[in-house]
Design a protein around this motif. Structure first.
Motif, mmCIF file in Angstrom:
data_model
loop_
_atom_site.group_PDB
_atom_site.id
_atom_site.type_symbol
_atom_site.label_atom_id
_atom_site.label_comp_id
_atom_site.label_asym_id
_atom_site.label_seq_id
_atom_site.Cartn_x
_atom_site.Cartn_y
_atom_site.Cartn_z
ATOM 1 N N GLU A 175 10.338 35.591 -4.872
ATOM 2 C CA GLU A 175 10.604 36.280 -3.682
ATOM 3 C C GLU A 175 9.710 35.959 -2.628
ATOM 4 O O GLU A 175 8.433 36.029 -2.843
ATOM 5 C CB GLU A 175 10.848 37.590 -3.926
ATOM 6 N N LYS A 177 8.546 37.311 1.024
ATOM 7 C CA LYS A 177 8.828 37.924 2.112
ATOM 8 C C LYS A 177 8.195 37.319 3.495
ATOM 9 O O LYS A 177 7.038 36.775 3.200
ATOM 10 C CB LYS A 177 7.976 39.351 1.932
ATOM 11 N N HIS A 199 14.403 38.194 3.897
ATOM 12 C CA HIS A 199 13.387 37.589 2.588
ATOM 13 C C HIS A 199 14.050 36.572 1.959
ATOM 14 O O HIS A 199 15.285 36.742 1.651
ATOM 15 C CB HIS A 199 12.945 38.694 1.538
ATOM 16 N N LEU A 201 15.287 34.944 -1.478
ATOM 17 C CA LEU A 201 15.337 34.834 -2.984
ATOM 18 C C LEU A 201 15.538 33.771 -3.619
ATOM 19 O O LEU A 201 16.640 33.097 -3.458
ATOM 20 C CB LEU A 201 16.111 36.179 -3.266
#
Length: 384
Positions: A175, A177, A199, A201
């Motif tokens: 992930e 951010k 974000h 993924l």
């Protein structure tokens, strides 16, 4: 004389921009077991929760472009002039809806299994599209921080970003951010629009794939209009027909009244529904906005900076596009070794690297940057 010869031999290679991929040619071709096994092998010695900002991918897993270029492409690679639409809106609400559409247009698809290069410190990307001049600079390497400044003097528009990706390995996924605020200023109207980024993924197991997720908030302090956009990921369910979903609302922050409901897919169409009369209309069509994108061209190769992404990574770009993996490995190592050498030189002299194009600060509020120059000059690279 030596410098002239070296410049002549150095490759400056531009690559095609990322574009919308349809289901028929998207992630499916990258789900082969051998690729998955290679990716799993990369993370064998990486613990869950690890910071991946220093993690280096071998060229086999790289796109032939820098992350700096990817950020820039999201601004200047569009077939429609969405920024002019933002500026030409008759009312604050019209302009705000156009800004929402423009914000969605900066979301670009990524493919599982490949990623852009990590930009080197001081790397730049300078491109013009019509009257819009865009300049990016990597203002920090660890952590990676990118600054963007763009100006359109004809439309009297200014853009300023300062953002930092923070990728973490979670065992079966990554992930990333993206911290920082993006600003779009419509100076003719005295309006500033602030927004964040969704974000990223990257799921490794059970089904490999890449998607954007999270909430994007857009606000205009001068008008009090706010948008909340939720990017829905198919991370857990993996439902093929229901990925890249975006839902949200546009409201008046003073009364908290919802003016429009937002619904659609950011890689297809996004619609708004007027809560007063129930009318629905399309505000964003990805196929229309991102169709026919082509590789930028050089207007003047002699004026390309040594720090330009296409210059820094030129040999690696060419090697990857030629699928010459041994040459790609050597080219990437050459860039990395040169950066280590520059770090050692600065440390031995007690020098601190200083951005050429931005005033940079890092405090408890995070990384902040402001452009040194009021406007961005025309670039030697032209986006068509």
């Amino acid at each position: 004389m030596m410098q002239m010869e070296e410049k002549k031999e150095t490759k400056v290679v531009l690559t095609r921009p990322l574009t919308i991929q349809r289901d028929s040619d998207s992630d499916a071709s990258y789900k082969a077991p051998n690729l998955l096994q290679r990716i799993l092998s990369l993370f064998e010695n990486v613990r869950p929760g690890s910071d991946l900002t220093r993690f280096q991918l071998p060229p086999l897993f790289n796109l032939p472009k820098s992350q700096l270029q990817c950020y820039g492409e999201s601004v200047y690679c569009t077939a429609s002039d969405l920024l002019s639409m933002c500026n030409n809106g008759q009312s604050p609400l019209d302009r705000f809806i156009s800004v929402v559409a423009w914000c969605i247009s900066t979301t670009r698809p990524l493919t599982f299994g490949v990623a852009p290069y990590n930009p080197i410190l001081g790397e730049t990307h300078h491109v013009s599209k019509g009257n819009l001049n865009v300049l990016l600079e990597q203002i920090s390497h660890h952590p990676p921080v990118t600054a963007l400044h763009a100006t359109d003097e004809k439309e009297n528009i200014e853009m300023l970003w300062c953002q930092r990706p923070d990728p973490k390995f979670n065992g079966t996924s990554v992930e990333a951010k993206v911290h920082g605020i993006r600003q779009l200023k419509l100076l003719n109207h005295g309006e500033t629009y602030e927004m964040n980024c969704p974000h990223l993924l990257l799921r490794i197991l059970p089904v490999p794939g890449a998607d954007w997720a999270g909430t994007v908030n857009i606000r205009c302090p001068e008008t009090g209009l706010v948008a909340e956009l939720s990017y829905r990921s198919s991370f857990f369910l993996g439902i093929r027909g229901n990925h890249r979903v975006i839902k949200g609302k546009i409201l008046d922050s003073s009364s908290l009244k919802v003016l429009y409901e937002v619904d659609g897919h950011w890689d297809r169409t996004v619609k708004v529904k007027d809560t007063n009369n129930g009318k629905v209309r399309v505000i964003y069509d990805a196929k229309e906005v991102m169709s026919g994108l082509v590789t930028p061209i050089f207007k003047d190769t002699e004026s390309v900076w040594q720090t330009e992404s296409a210059h820094v990574w030129g040999e690696l770009n060419q090697a990857i596009m030629s699928k010459d993996w041994e040459k790609a490995r050597e080219a990437k190592l050459k860039v990395e070794e040169r950066q280590r050498e520059l770090v050692r030189e600065r440390e031995s002299k007690g020098e601190t690297w200083i951005s050429k194009h931005f005033v940079v600060s890092n405090n408890k509020e995070g990384w902040q940057c402001s452009p040194i120059h009021k406007s961005v000059p025309a670039a030697p690279i032209i986006a068509l």
